[in-house]
Scaffold this active site. Structure first.
Site, PDB file in Angstrom:
ATOM      1  N   LEU A  22      45.763  33.028  41.199  1.00 56.54           N
ATOM      2  CA  LEU A  22      44.541  33.570  40.635  1.00 56.54           C
ATOM      3  C   LEU A  22      44.524  35.066  40.885  1.00 56.54           C
ATOM      4  CD1 LEU A  22      41.937  30.967  42.004  1.00 56.54           C
ATOM      5  CD2 LEU A  22      42.934  31.028  39.712  1.00 56.54           C
ATOM      6  N   ASP A  23      43.838  35.807  40.010  1.00 58.89           N
ATOM      7  CA  ASP A  23      43.628  37.225  40.266  1.00 58.89           C
ATOM      8  C   ASP A  23      42.957  37.403  41.619  1.00 58.89           C
ATOM      9  OD1 ASP A  23      44.560  37.564  37.701  1.00 58.89           O
ATOM     10  OD2 ASP A  23      42.601  38.018  36.838  1.00 58.89           O
ATOM     11  N   GLN A  24      43.194  38.531  42.239  1.00 58.21           N
ATOM     12  CA  GLN A  24      42.618  38.792  43.556  1.00 58.21           C
ATOM     13  C   GLN A  24      41.108  38.607  43.568  1.00 58.21           C
ATOM     14  OE1 GLN A  24      44.117  42.162  45.762  1.00 58.21           O
ATOM     15  NE2 GLN A  24      42.077  42.711  46.503  1.00 58.21           N
ATOM     16  N   THR A  38      39.271  36.798  41.504  1.00 58.95           N
ATOM     17  CA  THR A  38      38.837  35.503  40.979  1.00 58.95           C
ATOM     18  C   THR A  38      38.824  34.483  42.107  1.00 58.95           C
ATOM     19  OG1 THR A  38      39.789  35.991  38.809  1.00 58.95           O
ATOM     20  CG2 THR A  38      39.347  33.683  39.308  1.00 58.95           C
TER      21      THR A  38
END
Length: 238
Positions: free
Chosen positions: A61-63, A65
């Protein structure tokens, strides 16, 4: 950050599904000193079990998110879990709070994405297949109040920043997205990995695992859309 039992949403002898907080990378970055969720989870398991344990991460996941990440605890099942992703047997559902600038939210975006020539950490759409990778996301409008929307997103592919780019292209950027939206300086990105559905790699029993968004997300959604719809969507996750 310390991992606690509350971070682990599901666990058996093969799989572990954990809830990553926003603001923490999923895995190691170029900044070697930066703490990441995968490393913190490995340390937690080693302390809990009193020995080194095997743990493989299968997506990221994006940092900024939050939400569900799937890990494999058995080396012998690592390929089976990888095949779930390869053959698109894992269905991921995200939930986002977004600025809805158009009256209608299209149900799907399908195009090609590539890394921007200006910055390798920014993605952009392109027309030609030979310039980028295919990207497809399905959307559903869960709630709307004036120009604010609660949206579910199901990515059919796994490109970096895919949901954020596609929502931005639909003129519905995620609240708190300083890269693909206009929000600058907000403390949170309102994007959450909400559900995972897949056949268990050993038993083939269909599993559905979900976790509600963080408290700051739920509070803002409740303020915008009222407590009833938020309770209806997320009460079964509590």
């Amino acid at each position: 950050m310390r991992i606690t039992p509350e971070h682990i949403i599901f666990e058996d002898r093969i799989l572990l599904i954990a809830n990553k907080p926003a603001g923490m990378p999923s895995s190691a970055t170029l900044k070697k000193e930066q703490m990441h969720f995968y490393g913190a989870l490995q340390k937690y398991l080693e302390l809990r079990e009193g020995r080194a344990t095997y743990l493989a991460i299968h997506h990221r996941l994006d940092q900024d998110t939050s939400g569900l990440l799937l890990f494999c605890k058995k080396r012998s099942f690592n390929k089976a879990v990888s095949d779930l992703f390869l053959h698109k047997k894992i269905h991921k559902t995200y939930v986002a709070l977004a600025h809805l600038e158009n009256e209608i939210l299209p149900s799907m975006v399908k195009n090609f994405l590539r890394r921007s020539k200006k910055s390798p950490m920014v993605m952009e759409s392109c027309k030609a297949q030979d310039q980028g990778q295919s990207a497809e996301t399905h959307f559903h409008l869960l709630a709307q109040h004036e120009k604010m929307a609660l949206i579910s997103a199901q990515p059919m592919t796994g490109r970096m920043h895919q949901i954020r780019v596609h929502l931005s292209e639909l003129r519905a950027p995620v609240i708190g997205d300083a890269i693909y939206g206009k929000d600058k300086g907000l403390p949170h990105l309102f994007l959450h990995a909400w559900k995972l559905q897949f056949p268990h790699p050993e038993t083939e029993v269909l599993m559905t695992v979900q976790v509600p968004p963080p408290e700051y997300f739920r509070q803002e959604a409740q303020r915008l859309f009222g407590p009833q719809i938020i309770h209806h969507l997320f009460c079964c996750c509590n």
